[in-house]
Design a protein around this motif. Structure first.
Motif, PDB file in Angstrom:
ATOM      1  N   ALA A  64       0.839  -1.211   0.000  1.00 11.88           N
ATOM      2  CA  ALA A  64       0.000   0.000   0.000  1.00 11.88           C
ATOM      3  C   ALA A  64       0.865   1.249   0.000  1.00 11.88           C
ATOM      4  CB  ALA A  64      -0.922   0.005   1.220  1.00 11.88           C
ATOM      5  N   ILE A  65       2.113   1.095   0.430  1.00  9.66           N
ATOM      6  CA  ILE A  65       3.051   2.220   0.495  1.00  9.66           C
ATOM      7  C   ILE A  65       3.950   2.261  -0.737  1.00  9.66           C
ATOM      8  CG2 ILE A  65       4.956   3.218   1.835  1.00  9.66           C
ATOM      9  CD1 ILE A  65       3.622   1.640   4.289  1.00  9.66           C
ATOM     10  N   SER A  66       4.621   1.151  -1.020  1.00 10.00           N
ATOM     11  CA  SER A  66       5.597   1.125  -2.110  1.00 10.00           C
ATOM     12  C   SER A  66       4.952   1.265  -3.485  1.00 10.00           C
ATOM     13  CB  SER A  66       6.417  -0.162  -2.053  1.00 10.00           C
ATOM     14  OG  SER A  66       5.580  -1.306  -2.128  1.00 10.00           O
ATOM     15  N   TRP A  67       3.752   0.701  -3.667  1.00  8.56           N
ATOM     16  CA  TRP A  67       3.041   0.831  -4.934  1.00  8.56           C
ATOM     17  C   TRP A  67       1.931   1.872  -4.856  1.00  8.56           C
ATOM     18  CZ3 TRP A  67       5.085  -1.062  -9.153  1.00  8.56           C
ATOM     19  CH2 TRP A  67       5.937  -2.169  -9.079  1.00  8.56           C
ATOM     20  N   GLY A  68       1.293   1.949  -3.710  1.00  2.00           N
ATOM     21  CA  GLY A  68       0.166   2.880  -3.576  1.00  2.00           C
ATOM     22  C   GLY A  68       0.558   4.338  -3.732  1.00  2.00           C
ATOM     23  N   TRP A  69       1.671   4.738  -3.096  1.00  2.00           N
ATOM     24  CA  TRP A  69       2.078   6.146  -3.141  1.00  2.00           C
ATOM     25  C   TRP A  69       2.318   6.647  -4.569  1.00  2.00           C
ATOM     26  CZ3 TRP A  69       2.488  10.072   0.485  1.00  2.00           C
ATOM     27  CH2 TRP A  69       3.169  11.222   0.067  1.00  2.00           C
ATOM     28  N   PRO A  70       3.188   6.016  -5.360  1.00  2.78           N
ATOM     29  CA  PRO A  70       3.427   6.550  -6.708  1.00  2.78           C
ATOM     30  C   PRO A  70       2.202   6.468  -7.610  1.00  2.78           C
ATOM     31  CG  PRO A  70       4.536   4.436  -6.432  1.00  2.78           C
ATOM     32  CD  PRO A  70       4.036   4.847  -5.082  1.00  2.78           C
ATOM     33  N   LEU A  71       1.412   5.393  -7.493  1.00  2.00           N
ATOM     34  CA  LEU A  71       0.244   5.245  -8.367  1.00  2.00           C
ATOM     35  C   LEU A  71      -0.842   6.276  -8.048  1.00  2.00           C
ATOM     36  CD1 LEU A  71      -0.082   1.341  -8.571  1.00  2.00           C
ATOM     37  CD2 LEU A  71       0.772   2.924 -10.315  1.00  2.00           C
ATOM     38  N   ILE A  72      -1.071   6.530  -6.767  1.00  2.00           N
ATOM     39  CA  ILE A  72      -2.099   7.504  -6.375  1.00  2.00           C
ATOM     40  C   ILE A  72      -1.617   8.936  -6.626  1.00  2.00           C
ATOM     41  CG2 ILE A  72      -3.588   8.301  -4.503  1.00  2.00           C
ATOM     42  CD1 ILE A  72      -4.101   5.438  -5.524  1.00  2.00           C
ATOM     43  N   SER A  73      -0.300   9.155  -6.632  1.00  2.00           N
ATOM     44  CA  SER A  73       0.233  10.494  -6.889  1.00  2.00           C
ATOM     45  C   SER A  73      -0.085  10.975  -8.303  1.00  2.00           C
ATOM     46  CB  SER A  73       1.754  10.510  -6.691  1.00  2.00           C
ATOM     47  OG  SER A  73       2.099  10.253  -5.354  1.00  2.00           O
ATOM     48  N   ILE A  74      -0.226  10.047  -9.244  1.00  2.00           N
ATOM     49  CA  ILE A  74      -0.465  10.420 -10.642  1.00  2.00           C
ATOM     50  C   ILE A  74      -1.803  11.140 -10.825  1.00  2.00           C
ATOM     51  CG2 ILE A  74      -0.784   9.535 -12.989  1.00  2.00           C
ATOM     52  CD1 ILE A  74       1.267   7.345 -12.278  1.00  2.00           C
ATOM     53  N   PRO A  75      -2.927  10.574 -10.383  1.00  2.00           N
ATOM     54  CA  PRO A  75      -4.191  11.325 -10.533  1.00  2.00           C
ATOM     55  C   PRO A  75      -4.214  12.622  -9.730  1.00  2.00           C
ATOM     56  CG  PRO A  75      -4.533   9.315  -9.259  1.00  2.00           C
ATOM     57  CD  PRO A  75      -3.174   9.216  -9.866  1.00  2.00           C
ATOM     58  N   ILE A  76      -3.509  12.649  -8.603  1.00  2.00           N
ATOM     59  CA  ILE A  76      -3.452  13.887  -7.830  1.00  2.00           C
ATOM     60  C   ILE A  76      -2.745  14.977  -8.628  1.00  2.00           C
ATOM     61  CG2 ILE A  76      -2.560  14.990  -5.735  1.00  2.00           C
ATOM     62  CD1 ILE A  76      -2.844  12.294  -4.315  1.00  2.00           C
ATOM     63  N   LEU A  77      -1.671  14.612  -9.320  1.00  2.00           N
ATOM     64  CA  LEU A  77      -0.948  15.584 -10.143  1.00  2.00           C
ATOM     65  C   LEU A  77      -1.825  16.073 -11.298  1.00  2.00           C
ATOM     66  CD1 LEU A  77       1.700  17.084 -10.596  1.00  2.00           C
ATOM     67  CD2 LEU A  77       2.499  15.139 -11.958  1.00  2.00           C
ATOM     68  N   VAL A  78      -2.626  15.189 -11.867  1.00  2.00           N
ATOM     69  CA  VAL A  78      -3.550  15.599 -12.926  1.00  2.00           C
ATOM     70  C   VAL A  78      -4.547  16.621 -12.398  1.00  2.00           C
ATOM     71  CG1 VAL A  78      -5.404  14.818 -14.469  1.00  2.00           C
ATOM     72  CG2 VAL A  78      -3.317  13.454 -14.229  1.00  2.00           C
ATOM     73  N   ILE A  79      -5.071  16.365 -11.207  1.00  2.00           N
ATOM     74  CA  ILE A  79      -5.979  17.323 -10.563  1.00  2.00           C
ATOM     75  C   ILE A  79      -5.258  18.650 -10.360  1.00  2.00           C
ATOM     76  CG2 ILE A  79      -7.225  17.850  -8.425  1.00  2.00           C
ATOM     77  CD1 ILE A  79      -7.781  14.818  -8.188  1.00  2.00           C
ATOM     78  N   GLY A  80      -3.993  18.586  -9.964  1.00  2.00           N
ATOM     79  CA  GLY A  80      -3.209  19.798  -9.761  1.00  2.00           C
ATOM     80  C   GLY A  80      -3.049  20.600 -11.039  1.00  2.00           C
ATOM     81  N   PHE A  81      -2.792  19.932 -12.152  1.00  2.00           N
ATOM     82  CA  PHE A  81      -2.677  20.633 -13.431  1.00  2.00           C
ATOM     83  C   PHE A  81      -3.990  21.340 -13.786  1.00  2.00           C
ATOM     84  CE2 PHE A  81       0.815  17.504 -14.784  1.00  2.00           C
ATOM     85  CZ  PHE A  81       1.817  18.430 -14.535  1.00  2.00           C
TER      86      PHE A  81
END
Length: 521
Positions: A64-81
């Motif tokens: 949940a940490i090693s895979w969850g963090w980078p994968l969930i960061s992607i949609p968050i960055l899209v929201i940021g854009f």
């Protein structure tokens, strides 16, 4: 930048603000770096990565940490854009509710503003409570027991709550002392976070005698939620994603201080997505370093997955003290910035007559500080966290994670409403100097779908004891995020139908209207 250039920029900023309907009431002294700094500070990997580590550990484990963090960061960055494009077009302190009202009308602005306000109150409460928890643990290691720091269970958590109230008071005082001071504090915070994380990484890499294997960190699964193993992939693991979704939030603060930022149409837009990107990258290294120190899984499980217990099991007390000190200072920076963002949103929303007692909360003092809004937001944060005083039978305060969920739900729903409205407008939208071009056609609907998914996930019970109808049900284990968020939105929805729709017309349309509303003490 020369004095002449600064003057020209100031004039351009004030002109743009007047075009949007506002006079320059707040002091415009923040640089682009300081605008980025408040968002980077609120995201605060020294806060979220440490305080909610246990959420991911108990609901998914290392994967949940090693895979969850980078994968969930992607949609968050899209929201940021998507949000960067909006703040570039509309650099106002009202931020996302102003965008919603502009793009969809008063009713959209009304509900967006309330979701945003709920989220900002909750994120302030959760960060300051987390800071109090880590501070009290640090006190305990030094033998200071005024807040029961050397004890465990309920007595310890009672001490944390009273320390939390003191932390809130400290942050209110910092904000009242001045906007320029807050900006300087945020600038220091960026370097504290970068330098502090560097020190922590070195300690976690070189101090522990043993480290976990790559296989453990990237493939091991843990389910301490109490729910059956057959629910791991579709229920338990998604609950663990709260670590990432909560940590990387609050980046709307770049918009809320845009009226105090020089060159806001460009600087605030860049501040949004850059704060997300750098936090995601640095945070990932930090989380991996923490997880690689885990060699005694039983000890970590016994400590409910707390990052503090991870550190205690991996190294001597002296090193734990150092890491906790760095983290606590970072969390204190974060809490001060959260209250700044919440107070500016409260000030702006009140300026447009949307909150009971608006004339009180929209006042600024002689130094252009919305003092009443600062105190009001601090008080609301304290009230929201009262259930944390009453832990469950295991001496664990489920209420903290409920407040975290409220922050995520409130903020991300508020983020996505104007994103949807901008998508609906299509090419008729008039972009600012920073924009996504044609990419908005897939970015915006993607952001909407993602927020819908996480909203459902984070209103779910986080433990069987918090599930109504089960034999072990207890109110102290309830995730009250849907009760608070839903209750407030229902109340303001009725308010809208019964009268606000006739009085709230959205953001004030002229500078003259604003001048009539704001009394400078």
């Amino acid at each position: 930048m020369s004095t002449l250039d600064k003057g020209a920029q100031q004039s351009a900023d004030e002109k743009r603000l007047a075009e949007l309907g506002y006079s320059q009431e707040l002091e415009r002294s923040w640089t682009g770096f300081q605008n980025f700094a408040i968002s980077f500070t609120i995201i605060s990997i020294l806060a979220g990565c440490f305080t909610t580590y246990g959420q991911a550990w108990n609901n998914g484990g290392p994967v949940a940490i090693s895979w969850g963090w980078p994968l969930i960061s992607i949609p968050i960055l899209v929201i940021g854009f998507c949000m960067s494009e909006l703040v570039s077009a509309y650099p106002t302190a009202g931020g996302i509710y102003w965008w919603a009202a502009k793009l969809g009308g008063p009713v959209w602005g009304w509900f967006t503003g309330w979701f945003n306000l709920i989220g900002l109150i909750a994120v302030t409460a959760s960060v300051d409570y987390g800071a109090a928890n880590f501070m009290n643990a640090l006190f305990g290691l030094f033998g200071f027991n005024l807040f029961n720091g050397e004890e465990t269970g309920t007595p310890y958590l009672h001490g944390v709550f009273f320390l939390f109230l003191i932390v809130l008071a400290i942050h209110a005082t910092i904000n009242i002392l001045g906007s320029h001071l807050v900006a300087r504090v945020n600038s220091i915070s960026v370097w504290w976070h970068v330098g502090g994380v560097a020190v922590i990484l070195l300690v976690l890499i070189f101090v522990p005698e043993n480290h976990a294997s790559v296989d453990f960190v990237f493939t091991d699964r843990i389910n301490n939620s109490g729910f059956g193993g057959n629910m791991y992939w579709f229920y338990v693991l998604p609950l663990g994603f709260l670590l990432t979704q909560y940590t990387i939030t609050g980046f709307d603060s770049c918009a809320h201080v845009s009226e105090e930022t020089q060159g806001a149409s460009d600087a605030a837009a860049k501040g949004v997505w850059r704060s997300i990107f750098y936090s995601a990258v640095i945070g990932y290294f930090l989380l991996l370093a923490i997880t690689f120190t885990i060699t005694d899984v039983d000890a970590v499980n016994a400590g409910f997955g707390s990052s503090i217990e991870v550190l205690k099991a991996a190294m001597s007390e002296s090193w734990v003290k150092l890491i906790l000190f760095i983290s606590v200072v970072g969390q204190m920076f974060c809490g001060a910035a959260c209250l700044t963002s919440a107070s500016r949103m409260c000030y702006a929303f009140s300026r447009d007559g949307a909150i009971p007692g608006s004339k009180i909360w929209s006042k600024v003092n002689s130094r252009r500080i919305p003092v009443n809004a600062v105190l009001f937001m601090a008080g609301c944060a304290a009230l929201l966290t009262v259930p944390a005083y009453f832990p469950n039978s295991d001496g664990v305060t489920v209420a903290f994670f409920a407040v975290v969920s409220i922050a995520v739900i409130g903020l991300y729903i508020a983020y996505v409403i104007p994103i949807y409205l901008r998508w609906r407008m299509g090419d008729t939208f008039e972009p600012g100097p920073w924009n996504n071009g044609a990419k908005y056609k897939w970015m915006n609907p993607f952001a909407c779908v993602w927020v819908a998914i996480i909203t459902v996930i984070f209103i779910l019970p986080t433990t069987p004891a918090g599930t109504p109808g089960r034999d072990e049900f207890s109110w102290s284990a309830v995730n009250y995020a849907p009760l608070v968020t839903g209750g407030v939105i229902l109340a303001v929805g009725l308010w809208w139908v019964l009268g606000a729709k006739n009085t709230f017309t959205g953001p004030k349309k002229t500078v003259k209207e604003i001048d009539a509303e704001i009394d400078v003490l």
